[in-house]
Design an enzyme around this catalytic site. Sequence first.
Site, PDB file in Angstrom:
ATOM      1  N   CYS A  61      24.420 -11.169  34.070  1.00 31.16           N
ATOM      2  CA  CYS A  61      24.717 -12.458  33.441  1.00 31.16           C
ATOM      3  C   CYS A  61      26.107 -12.983  33.761  1.00 31.16           C
ATOM      4  CB  CYS A  61      24.544 -12.353  31.931  1.00 31.16           C
ATOM      5  SG  CYS A  61      22.967 -11.628  31.438  1.00 31.16           S
ATOM      6  N   HIS A  89      19.334 -20.113  29.877  1.00 28.89           N
ATOM      7  CA  HIS A  89      20.154 -19.085  30.511  1.00 28.89           C
ATOM      8  C   HIS A  89      19.517 -18.563  31.793  1.00 28.89           C
ATOM      9  CE1 HIS A  89      22.627 -15.677  31.244  1.00 28.89           C
ATOM     10  NE2 HIS A  89      21.917 -14.785  30.571  1.00 28.89           N
ATOM     11  N   CYS A 103      28.863 -12.206  28.058  1.00 28.85           N
ATOM     12  CA  CYS A 103      28.403 -10.819  28.053  1.00 28.85           C
ATOM     13  C   CYS A 103      27.385 -10.641  29.163  1.00 28.85           C
ATOM     14  CB  CYS A 103      27.790 -10.463  26.703  1.00 28.85           C
ATOM     15  SG  CYS A 103      26.299 -11.428  26.313  1.00 28.85           S
TER      16      CYS A 103
END
Length: 421
Positions: A93, A374, A404
Site C-alpha cells: 500500500c 484504495h 500503512c
Amino acid sequence: MSGDGNPRVAIMGGARTPFVKAGTVFRQHRALDLACHSVDGLLQKQELDPALVDELIYGIVTLDPGLPHMAREVVFSSRLPAEVRAVSVSDNCITGLTAMAMVHDSIRAGRTEVGIAGGVESMSNPALRFGSKASRIFMDANSAKTFGKRLGLFAKLRPKDFLPRAPSVAEPSTGLSMGDHTELMVKEWKIERGPQDELALASHQGAHRATEDGRLPAEIHPLDGLSHDTLIRPTTTLEKLAKLRPVFDRSPTGTLTAGNSSPLTDGAASVLLMSEAKAKQEGRTPLAILKAFEFASIHPDDGLLMGPGLAVPRVLRKAGLTLGDMDLIEMHEAFGGQVLCNLKAWEEGWKEPAIGAVDRDKLNVLGSSLAVGHPFAATGARIATTLANEMKRRGSRYGLISICGAGATAAAMILESYQEA
C-alpha cells in the site's frame, strides 16, 4: 537549493483515473490501460512536453506475470518517449510513496530533473494461476521428450486441478487478511465500532463535498465518460452504517464492516516531480516541496497496520517539526479501526514518544480511502496530489501524509508550501 546544497524537489501536480469498485465499470481495462491513462492525463493537465520527462517510477501490487516490467510497458504504451528511464516497484500500500521517494532521490543526486511517480491496480483483472499440482504437471509436460510422456503427465490431472487460484489478500507470513489483523488491533487498542463508523461517515461526507465543489474531479482525467469516483456514498448515515454486519470477525465482538473498510478498487494515479531549478527554467510554479519522508517496518505480531505509529513521529523529528505544525493531515484509511489505532498510538506514545492528538478538523478534509477507494499502488500518488492541491488552495505551510501497508510497513511524508529560495 536546499540547505545541504542539493536541489529541492517540487511537486508540480498529479492526475488519476476515477476510482471505481472492482468488477464494475473499468473491468474491461487492464492495469496497463489505466496506468497509461493516468500518465497521459498528467502530461495533458500539466501541458508538459513528454520529451522533458527523464524517469518514470511506477508501481503495481497485483503483479501480472505477463508484464513483469510494468513501468517500461507504460513508457511504450503512453505518450512518453522510449528513451525515458523506467523502474517498476511493488511495495504494497505504500508503493506510491516509495515511487515518489525514488524519484526524489534521483533528482537530489542529479540523475534526473523531471520524473513521474505513480501506481495502478486493476482488481477486476488479477492474474490467475493454477494450483501447485497442475502447475508442476504443465511445467514437466513442457520439457517432456516424447508425446507419450506428455500424455502420461496430463492423465494425472483431475477437473478440480483446472480451477484457477485468484490472488489472495492474506498475509503470506501469517495467513490472515489485513481485515483479520485490524480486528486484532482494534481489540488490543480498545477501539469501539461507533467511532469507526463515524470516521467512515466523515470520509464520505468530505469526499462528497469535494466532488460537488470540483476539488476532487479537478484531479481526475476522465475515462469512458466518467469524471468522478463512484464509491462515494453521499446518502449514507450512521444508522445505515450501524446495520452492516462484521465481515472479518463475525462473532458479537467483530467491528469491521464493509462500511468502515476500504473497498477493492480499480484505478491509477501519477504525480509529477521536478527539481526546483527545472521548474523555474520552465516557468512553472510548484504546488509544494517534498520536505521529508520516512519508512517503517514492524513485526505483524505488533499490529500489521501499526507502522504509522513509528513512521510519523520519526518523520516529524527528522524535519524538526511537531504534529501541531501540520496544517493538513492526509491519513490513508485502509480501515476506520486502523486509523483510530494509530491516532491513539500518536497521542499516547507507542515504540516512539507521544506526539499529541490530531485536530480532526485537519484530518482528511476531502475524505480518503474509505470513500474514494484504495487501488493499492495508486493511493500514495492520489493522496500526495490531493494534499498538495489543498495546501495551495488554503495557503497551508505544512502537510503530512501517513500510509500503512500490508507486510507490516508504513510510509510518512511531509510537504511544505513552495516559497522561492
